[in-house]
Design a protein around this motif. Structure first.
Motif, PDB file in Angstrom:
ATOM      1  N   ASN A  54       5.197 -14.311 -11.049  1.00  0.00           N
ATOM      2  CA  ASN A  54       4.097 -14.105 -10.114  1.00  0.00           C
ATOM      3  C   ASN A  54       4.486 -12.975  -9.184  1.00  0.00           C
ATOM      4  OD1 ASN A  54       2.613 -16.316 -11.123  1.00  0.00           O
ATOM      5  ND2 ASN A  54       3.856 -17.702  -9.913  1.00  0.00           N
ATOM      6  N   ILE A  55       3.543 -12.091  -8.907  1.00  0.00           N
ATOM      7  CA  ILE A  55       3.823 -10.939  -8.056  1.00  0.00           C
ATOM      8  C   ILE A  55       2.625 -10.714  -7.149  1.00  0.00           C
ATOM      9  CG2 ILE A  55       2.984  -9.288  -9.758  1.00  0.00           C
ATOM     10  CD1 ILE A  55       5.386  -7.506  -8.902  1.00  0.00           C
ATOM     11  N   GLY A  56       2.906 -10.335  -5.918  1.00  0.00           N
ATOM     12  CA  GLY A  56       1.841 -10.103  -4.947  1.00  0.00           C
ATOM     13  C   GLY A  56       0.966  -8.924  -5.327  1.00  0.00           C
ATOM     14  N   CYS A  57      -0.271  -8.935  -4.816  1.00  0.00           N
ATOM     15  CA  CYS A  57      -1.241  -7.890  -5.143  1.00  0.00           C
ATOM     16  C   CYS A  57      -0.791  -6.510  -4.677  1.00  0.00           C
ATOM     17  CB  CYS A  57      -2.596  -8.227  -4.520  1.00  0.00           C
ATOM     18  SG  CYS A  57      -3.377  -9.675  -5.239  1.00  0.00           S
ATOM     19  N   VAL A  58      -0.159  -6.439  -3.516  1.00  0.00           N
ATOM     20  CA  VAL A  58       0.286  -5.141  -3.009  1.00  0.00           C
ATOM     21  C   VAL A  58       1.388  -4.585  -3.904  1.00  0.00           C
ATOM     22  CG1 VAL A  58       1.371  -3.949  -1.064  1.00  0.00           C
ATOM     23  CG2 VAL A  58      -0.429  -5.645  -0.637  1.00  0.00           C
ATOM     24  N   ASP A  59       2.373  -5.435  -4.259  1.00  0.00           N
ATOM     25  CA  ASP A  59       3.440  -4.985  -5.159  1.00  0.00           C
ATOM     26  C   ASP A  59       2.862  -4.564  -6.508  1.00  0.00           C
ATOM     27  OD1 ASP A  59       5.393  -5.441  -3.232  1.00  0.00           O
ATOM     28  OD2 ASP A  59       5.830  -7.467  -3.972  1.00  0.00           O
ATOM     29  N   LEU A  60       1.926  -5.348  -7.018  1.00  0.00           N
ATOM     30  CA  LEU A  60       1.306  -5.019  -8.300  1.00  0.00           C
ATOM     31  C   LEU A  60       0.561  -3.686  -8.220  1.00  0.00           C
ATOM     32  CD1 LEU A  60       0.778  -5.856 -11.199  1.00  0.00           C
ATOM     33  CD2 LEU A  60      -1.211  -7.144 -10.386  1.00  0.00           C
ATOM     34  N   GLY A  61      -0.123  -3.466  -7.121  1.00  0.00           N
ATOM     35  CA  GLY A  61      -0.826  -2.193  -6.939  1.00  0.00           C
ATOM     36  C   GLY A  61       0.127  -1.020  -6.917  1.00  0.00           C
ATOM     37  N   GLN A  62       1.278  -1.194  -6.268  1.00  0.00           N
ATOM     38  CA  GLN A  62       2.265  -0.118  -6.228  1.00  0.00           C
ATOM     39  C   GLN A  62       2.843   0.142  -7.614  1.00  0.00           C
ATOM     40  OE1 GLN A  62       4.991  -0.170  -2.788  1.00  0.00           O
ATOM     41  NE2 GLN A  62       3.655  -1.777  -1.962  1.00  0.00           N
ATOM     42  N   ILE A  63       3.065  -0.931  -8.371  1.00  0.00           N
ATOM     43  CA  ILE A  63       3.540  -0.775  -9.753  1.00  0.00           C
ATOM     44  C   ILE A  63       2.505   0.017 -10.555  1.00  0.00           C
ATOM     45  CG2 ILE A  63       3.973  -2.028 -11.921  1.00  0.00           C
ATOM     46  CD1 ILE A  63       5.247  -4.255 -10.157  1.00  0.00           C
ATOM     47  N   ASP A  64       1.252  -0.375 -10.443  1.00  0.00           N
ATOM     48  CA  ASP A  64       0.195   0.316 -11.185  1.00  0.00           C
ATOM     49  C   ASP A  64       0.094   1.788 -10.787  1.00  0.00           C
ATOM     50  OD1 ASP A  64      -0.423  -1.925 -12.646  1.00  0.00           O
ATOM     51  OD2 ASP A  64      -2.155  -2.495 -11.415  1.00  0.00           O
ATOM     52  N   LEU A  65       0.303   2.076  -9.497  1.00  0.00           N
ATOM     53  CA  LEU A  65       0.267   3.464  -9.031  1.00  0.00           C
ATOM     54  C   LEU A  65       1.393   4.275  -9.680  1.00  0.00           C
ATOM     55  CD1 LEU A  65      -0.917   5.622  -7.061  1.00  0.00           C
ATOM     56  CD2 LEU A  65       0.831   4.852  -5.443  1.00  0.00           C
ATOM     57  N   LEU A  66       2.603   3.712  -9.717  1.00  0.00           N
ATOM     58  CA  LEU A  66       3.742   4.403 -10.334  1.00  0.00           C
ATOM     59  C   LEU A  66       3.521   4.628 -11.830  1.00  0.00           C
ATOM     60  CD1 LEU A  66       6.652   2.671  -8.407  1.00  0.00           C
ATOM     61  CD2 LEU A  66       5.872   5.042  -8.156  1.00  0.00           C
ATOM     62  N   VAL A  67       2.900   3.658 -12.487  1.00  0.00           N
ATOM     63  CA  VAL A  67       2.568   3.815 -13.909  1.00  0.00           C
ATOM     64  C   VAL A  67       1.521   4.912 -14.066  1.00  0.00           C
ATOM     65  CG1 VAL A  67       1.485   2.684 -15.904  1.00  0.00           C
ATOM     66  CG2 VAL A  67       3.223   1.463 -14.569  1.00  0.00           C
ATOM     67  N   GLN A  68       0.488   4.866 -13.238  1.00  0.00           N
ATOM     68  CA  GLN A  68      -0.586   5.855 -13.303  1.00  0.00           C
ATOM     69  C   GLN A  68      -0.066   7.275 -13.073  1.00  0.00           C
ATOM     70  OE1 GLN A  68      -3.585   5.170 -10.343  1.00  0.00           O
ATOM     71  NE2 GLN A  68      -5.006   6.656 -11.203  1.00  0.00           N
ATOM     72  N   GLU A  69       0.916   7.402 -12.198  1.00  0.00           N
ATOM     73  CA  GLU A  69       1.476   8.722 -11.887  1.00  0.00           C
ATOM     74  C   GLU A  69       2.525   9.168 -12.909  1.00  0.00           C
ATOM     75  OE1 GLU A  69       0.505  10.920  -9.437  1.00  0.00           O
ATOM     76  OE2 GLU A  69      -1.176   9.495  -9.353  1.00  0.00           O
ATOM     77  N   GLY A  70       2.793   8.345 -13.909  1.00  0.00           N
ATOM     78  CA  GLY A  70       3.663   8.739 -15.005  1.00  0.00           C
ATOM     79  C   GLY A  70       5.149   8.476 -14.801  1.00  0.00           C
ATOM     80  N   PHE A  71       5.516   7.740 -13.753  1.00  0.00           N
ATOM     81  CA  PHE A  71       6.929   7.419 -13.539  1.00  0.00           C
ATOM     82  C   PHE A  71       7.421   6.410 -14.572  1.00  0.00           C
ATOM     83  CE2 PHE A  71       5.755   9.088  -9.382  1.00  0.00           C
ATOM     84  CZ  PHE A  71       6.857   9.861  -9.077  1.00  0.00           C
ATOM     85  N   TYR A  72       6.526   5.548 -15.045  1.00  0.00           N
ATOM     86  CA  TYR A  72       6.862   4.523 -16.036  1.00  0.00           C
ATOM     87  C   TYR A  72       5.750   4.472 -17.072  1.00  0.00           C
ATOM     88  CZ  TYR A  72      10.198   3.240 -12.477  1.00  0.00           C
ATOM     89  OH  TYR A  72      11.215   3.282 -11.566  1.00  0.00           O
ATOM     90  N   ALA A  73       6.098   4.058 -18.279  1.00  0.00           N
ATOM     91  CA  ALA A  73       5.117   3.991 -19.362  1.00  0.00           C
ATOM     92  C   ALA A  73       4.092   2.883 -19.133  1.00  0.00           C
ATOM     93  CB  ALA A  73       5.824   3.778 -20.696  1.00  0.00           C
TER      94      ALA A  73
END
Length: 140
Positions: free
Chosen positions: A22-41
């Protein structure tokens, strides 16, 4: 029902274990942002990288504990033939594994009980349901 394979046929490596978290919405949003910006696949790539970084940070502690507790690091496998040798020698095993412990499908619950005094697995244990049930009182 066919047994779940222990090794991936294409890579000859253990099949990965799945985790649910389980992960908080803010952390999940930051993960999605890093993925969107190409830092992670993808999300999994970021999470695997974060876990590896934390394990690397604590590598000295892991090595010390593995050494102090006589833990096998990696994969340890036991076949019926292996355990029969232990039984013939009149010995019992205290199994300690950090990684994957595999008790082969040819091991009977009776043989496991006769040869395994205790079992500590930090990671995953692959054994038949009958062997797991037989050893439940010896799991540490």
């Amino acid at each position: 029902m066919p047994a779940t394979p222990l090794l991936s046929p294409r890579t000859a490596k253990p099949v990965d274990e799945k985790l649910t978290l389980n992960i908080g919405c803010v952390d999940l949003g930051q993960i999605d942002l890093l993925v969107q910006e190409g830092f992670y696949a993808n999300r999994s790539d970021l999470i695997r990288t974060a876990i590896r970084n934390q394990i690397a940070t604590h590598a000295d502690v892991v090595r010390q504990v593995v050494s102090r507790k006589s833990i096998v690091l990696g994969i340890q496998q036991f076949s019926a033939a292996d355990l029969a040798e232990v039984q013939a020698a009149g010995q019992k095993l205290q199994i300690r594994v950090l990684g994957l412990a595999v008790i082969a499908p040819d091991v009977t619950p009776e043989l496991a009980l006769a040869t395994i005094e205790s079992l500590t697995v930090l990671g995953a244990l692959h054994a038949s349901p009958a062997v797991k049930t037989a050893l439940v009182g010896r799991l540490l």
